[in-house]
Each structure stands twice: as structure tokens, then as C-alpha cells.
Design a protein around this motif. Structure first.
Motif, PDB file in Angstrom:
ATOM      1  N   SER A 116       0.901  -1.053   0.200  1.00  0.00           N
ATOM      2  CA  SER A 116      -0.188  -0.042   0.011  1.00  0.00           C
ATOM      3  C   SER A 116       0.790   1.057   0.050  1.00  0.00           C
ATOM      4  O   SER A 116       1.748   1.364   0.950  1.00  0.00           O
ATOM      5  CB  SER A 116      -0.905  -0.074   1.336  1.00  0.00           C
ATOM      6  N   ASP A 117       0.659   2.081  -0.811  1.00  0.00           N
ATOM      7  CA  ASP A 117       1.285   3.661  -1.140  1.00  0.00           C
ATOM      8  C   ASP A 117       0.916   4.425   0.061  1.00  0.00           C
ATOM      9  O   ASP A 117      -0.318   4.278   0.521  1.00  0.00           O
ATOM     10  CB  ASP A 117       1.232   4.098  -2.323  1.00  0.00           C
ATOM     11  N   ASN A 118       1.687   5.166   0.655  1.00  0.00           N
ATOM     12  CA  ASN A 118       1.277   6.626   1.711  1.00  0.00           C
ATOM     13  C   ASN A 118       0.663   5.583   2.932  1.00  0.00           C
ATOM     14  O   ASN A 118       0.166   6.151   3.633  1.00  0.00           O
ATOM     15  CB  ASN A 118       0.238   7.227   1.004  1.00  0.00           C
ATOM     16  N   ILE A 119       1.426   4.337   3.273  1.00  0.00           N
ATOM     17  CA  ILE A 119       1.171   3.665   4.416  1.00  0.00           C
ATOM     18  C   ILE A 119       2.562   3.696   5.219  1.00  0.00           C
ATOM     19  O   ILE A 119       3.334   2.953   4.612  1.00  0.00           O
ATOM     20  CB  ILE A 119       0.397   2.477   4.147  1.00  0.00           C
ATOM     21  N   ASP A 120       2.687   3.779   6.486  1.00  0.00           N
ATOM     22  CA  ASP A 120       3.939   3.465   7.334  1.00  0.00           C
ATOM     23  C   ASP A 120       3.126   2.366   8.389  1.00  0.00           C
ATOM     24  O   ASP A 120       1.925   2.354   8.572  1.00  0.00           O
ATOM     25  CB  ASP A 120       4.356   4.712   7.903  1.00  0.00           C
ATOM     26  N   ARG A 121       4.094   1.499   8.690  1.00  0.00           N
ATOM     27  CA  ARG A 121       4.178   0.576   9.720  1.00  0.00           C
ATOM     28  C   ARG A 121       5.177   0.621  10.786  1.00  0.00           C
ATOM     29  O   ARG A 121       5.959  -0.175  10.689  1.00  0.00           O
ATOM     30  CB  ARG A 121       3.674  -0.965   9.134  1.00  0.00           C
ATOM     31  N   PRO A 122       5.139   1.809  11.519  1.00  0.00           N
ATOM     32  CA  PRO A 122       5.986   2.033  12.589  1.00  0.00           C
ATOM     33  C   PRO A 122       6.113   1.087  13.592  1.00  0.00           C
ATOM     34  O   PRO A 122       5.126   0.420  13.946  1.00  0.00           O
ATOM     35  CB  PRO A 122       5.549   3.242  13.127  1.00  0.00           C
ATOM     36  N   GLY A 123       7.462   0.743  13.819  1.00  0.00           N
ATOM     37  CA  GLY A 123       7.677  -0.423  14.812  1.00  0.00           C
ATOM     38  C   GLY A 123       7.961  -1.814  14.549  1.00  0.00           C
ATOM     39  O   GLY A 123       7.799  -2.219  13.210  1.00  0.00           O
ATOM     40  N   GLY A 124       8.478  -2.615  15.382  1.00  0.00           N
ATOM     41  CA  GLY A 124       8.892  -4.056  15.313  1.00  0.00           C
ATOM     42  C   GLY A 124      10.086  -4.143  14.262  1.00  0.00           C
ATOM     43  O   GLY A 124       9.943  -5.557  13.693  1.00  0.00           O
ATOM     44  N   ASP A 125      10.981  -3.554  14.091  1.00  0.00           N
ATOM     45  CA  ASP A 125      12.038  -3.429  13.172  1.00  0.00           C
ATOM     46  C   ASP A 125      13.180  -4.349  13.451  1.00  0.00           C
ATOM     47  O   ASP A 125      13.374  -4.323  14.868  1.00  0.00           O
ATOM     48  CB  ASP A 125      12.649  -2.218  12.850  1.00  0.00           C
ATOM     49  N   TYR A 126      13.671  -5.134  12.721  1.00  0.00           N
ATOM     50  CA  TYR A 126      14.571  -5.954  13.169  1.00  0.00           C
ATOM     51  C   TYR A 126      15.783  -5.976  12.428  1.00  0.00           C
ATOM     52  O   TYR A 126      16.992  -6.012  12.561  1.00  0.00           O
ATOM     53  CB  TYR A 126      14.354  -7.832  13.226  1.00  0.00           C
ATOM     54  N   ARG A 127      15.669  -5.340  11.345  1.00  0.00           N
ATOM     55  CA  ARG A 127      16.875  -4.760  10.509  1.00  0.00           C
ATOM     56  C   ARG A 127      16.336  -3.861   9.292  1.00  0.00           C
ATOM     57  O   ARG A 127      15.239  -3.827   9.037  1.00  0.00           O
ATOM     58  CB  ARG A 127      17.628  -5.887   9.864  1.00  0.00           C
ATOM     59  N   CYS A 171      14.667   0.457   3.403  1.00  0.00           N
ATOM     60  CA  CYS A 171      13.847  -0.715   3.643  1.00  0.00           C
ATOM     61  C   CYS A 171      13.928  -0.908   5.157  1.00  0.00           C
ATOM     62  O   CYS A 171      14.948  -1.267   5.705  1.00  0.00           O
ATOM     63  CB  CYS A 171      14.157  -1.764   2.850  1.00  0.00           C
ATOM     64  N   TRP A 172      12.916  -1.116   5.920  1.00  0.00           N
ATOM     65  CA  TRP A 172      12.629  -1.618   7.171  1.00  0.00           C
ATOM     66  C   TRP A 172      11.901  -2.850   7.290  1.00  0.00           C
ATOM     67  O   TRP A 172      10.787  -2.933   6.822  1.00  0.00           O
ATOM     68  CB  TRP A 172      12.015  -0.557   7.926  1.00  0.00           C
ATOM     69  N   LEU A 173      12.483  -3.993   7.893  1.00  0.00           N
ATOM     70  CA  LEU A 173      11.866  -5.173   7.903  1.00  0.00           C
ATOM     71  C   LEU A 173      11.325  -5.417   9.237  1.00  0.00           C
ATOM     72  O   LEU A 173      12.232  -4.856  10.250  1.00  0.00           O
ATOM     73  CB  LEU A 173      12.932  -6.283   7.450  1.00  0.00           C
ATOM     74  N   LYS A 174      10.317  -6.123   9.345  1.00  0.00           N
ATOM     75  CA  LYS A 174       9.609  -6.018  10.733  1.00  0.00           C
ATOM     76  C   LYS A 174       9.147  -7.517  11.086  1.00  0.00           C
ATOM     77  O   LYS A 174       9.022  -8.317  10.470  1.00  0.00           O
ATOM     78  CB  LYS A 174       8.476  -5.345  10.796  1.00  0.00           C
ATOM     79  N   THR A 175       9.257  -7.824  12.357  1.00  0.00           N
ATOM     80  CA  THR A 175       9.115  -9.048  13.175  1.00  0.00           C
ATOM     81  C   THR A 175       7.612  -9.399  13.525  1.00  0.00           C
ATOM     82  O   THR A 175       7.258 -10.288  13.552  1.00  0.00           O
ATOM     83  CB  THR A 175       9.973  -9.523  14.314  1.00  0.00           C
ATOM     84  N   ILE A 176       7.160  -8.063  13.419  1.00  0.00           N
ATOM     85  CA  ILE A 176       5.550  -8.081  13.598  1.00  0.00           C
ATOM     86  C   ILE A 176       4.859  -7.377  12.345  1.00  0.00           C
ATOM     87  O   ILE A 176       5.360  -6.823  11.841  1.00  0.00           O
ATOM     88  CB  ILE A 176       5.198  -7.575  14.986  1.00  0.00           C
ATOM     89  N   VAL A 177       3.432  -7.400  12.468  1.00  0.00           N
ATOM     90  CA  VAL A 177       2.786  -6.559  11.501  1.00  0.00           C
ATOM     91  C   VAL A 177       2.067  -5.477  12.118  1.00  0.00           C
ATOM     92  O   VAL A 177       1.033  -5.543  12.919  1.00  0.00           O
ATOM     93  CB  VAL A 177       1.580  -7.339  10.821  1.00  0.00           C
ATOM     94  N   PRO A 178       2.781  -4.287  12.385  1.00  0.00           N
ATOM     95  CA  PRO A 178       2.354  -3.052  13.251  1.00  0.00           C
ATOM     96  C   PRO A 178       1.268  -2.506  12.415  1.00  0.00           C
ATOM     97  O   PRO A 178       0.959  -2.631  11.357  1.00  0.00           O
ATOM     98  CB  PRO A 178       3.525  -1.947  12.993  1.00  0.00           C
ATOM     99  N   ARG A 179       0.350  -1.754  13.333  1.00  0.00           N
ATOM    100  CA  ARG A 179      -0.791  -1.189  12.621  1.00  0.00           C
ATOM    101  C   ARG A 179      -0.371  -0.155  11.646  1.00  0.00           C
ATOM    102  O   ARG A 179       0.489   0.591  11.731  1.00  0.00           O
ATOM    103  CB  ARG A 179      -1.523  -0.390  13.836  1.00  0.00           C
ATOM    104  N   ALA A 180      -1.272  -0.002  10.476  1.00  0.00           N
ATOM    105  CA  ALA A 180      -0.996   0.842   9.374  1.00  0.00           C
ATOM    106  C   ALA A 180      -1.332   2.257   9.734  1.00  0.00           C
ATOM    107  O   ALA A 180      -2.241   2.524  10.283  1.00  0.00           O
ATOM    108  CB  ALA A 180      -1.729   0.398   8.239  1.00  0.00           C
TER     109      ALA A 180
END
Length: 110
Positions: free
Chosen positions: A30-41, A84-93
């Protein structure tokens, strides 16, 4: 002969991406969507959001990803290039013009 024709047609459709379910294509990111948090690298991304998505899909621990566009596309603190931020969880959009985000494996994005 019929089986050979079916195989040829199936290979053609797969090569053109027409055999994939429409739902997974529609919800890949999805464009113009951030999912902050849960970053592992994270890593610099000189390509585009597709490279970020593909990296996430290859890594077992990755559940979601966020591609932060180069700052020329938005006003932010991050310096070029894109990241690019990769995440271990699916944070709220969250709506944010800075980013393109997705869920691993093309799962539905809410």
C-alpha cells in the motif's frame, strides 16, 4: 495432445503473471502507508519498494516491511537514499506519504 496444450497455456499464463490470484496481487503493498515499530533490520534501498517486499518474502522472520521513500518525495528527517525496514510483527498501518508498506507473502493489508 490435449495435456501438452494445457501445459503450454499454463506456462504462458504463469510467465505473464495471469495465473496468480488477483487478491494477492491487489494487496501486495500500500502506497502512503507507514507501519512503525517491530523493526529487526534495515538497509539502504537503491531500487524500489518491490526490492524491499522481495527481501521480506525471502526472510523467515519477516512479517511486514516499510519502504521509506527518498526524501525528495516527502519532507522528513531521513537522508537519501531510500531505506527498507523489515519487521518481526505486523504493526498497525498509519497514513503517511513517506512510505510504502506491505505484509509478507502478499497477505491482505488492513
Amino acid at each position: 495432445m490435449h495435456l501438452r496444450r494445457l501445459i503450454v497455456v499454463s506456462a504462458f499464463l504463469a510467465a505473464w503473471g495471469l495465473a496468480a490470484p488477483a487478491s494477492s496481487q491487489n494487496f501486495a503493498f500500500s502506497d502512503n502507508i507507514d507501519r512503525p515499530g517491530g523493526d529487526y533490520r534495515s538497509f539502504d534501498s537503491y531500487d524500489d519498494a518491490q526490492a524491499c517486499r522481495q527481501t521480506c518474502n525471502r526472510e523467515r522472520q519477516c512479517r511486514a516491511w516499510t519502504y521509506v521513500k527518498p526524501p525528495t518525495h516527502w519532507r522528513g528527517l531521513q537522508q537519501p537514499p531510500a531505506r527498507c525496514w523489515l519487521k518481526t510483527i505486523v504493526p498497525r498501518a498509519r497514513a503517511n506519504p513517506c512510505c510504502i508498506s506491505g505484509v509478507s507473502g502478499g497477505q491482505r493489508i488492513d
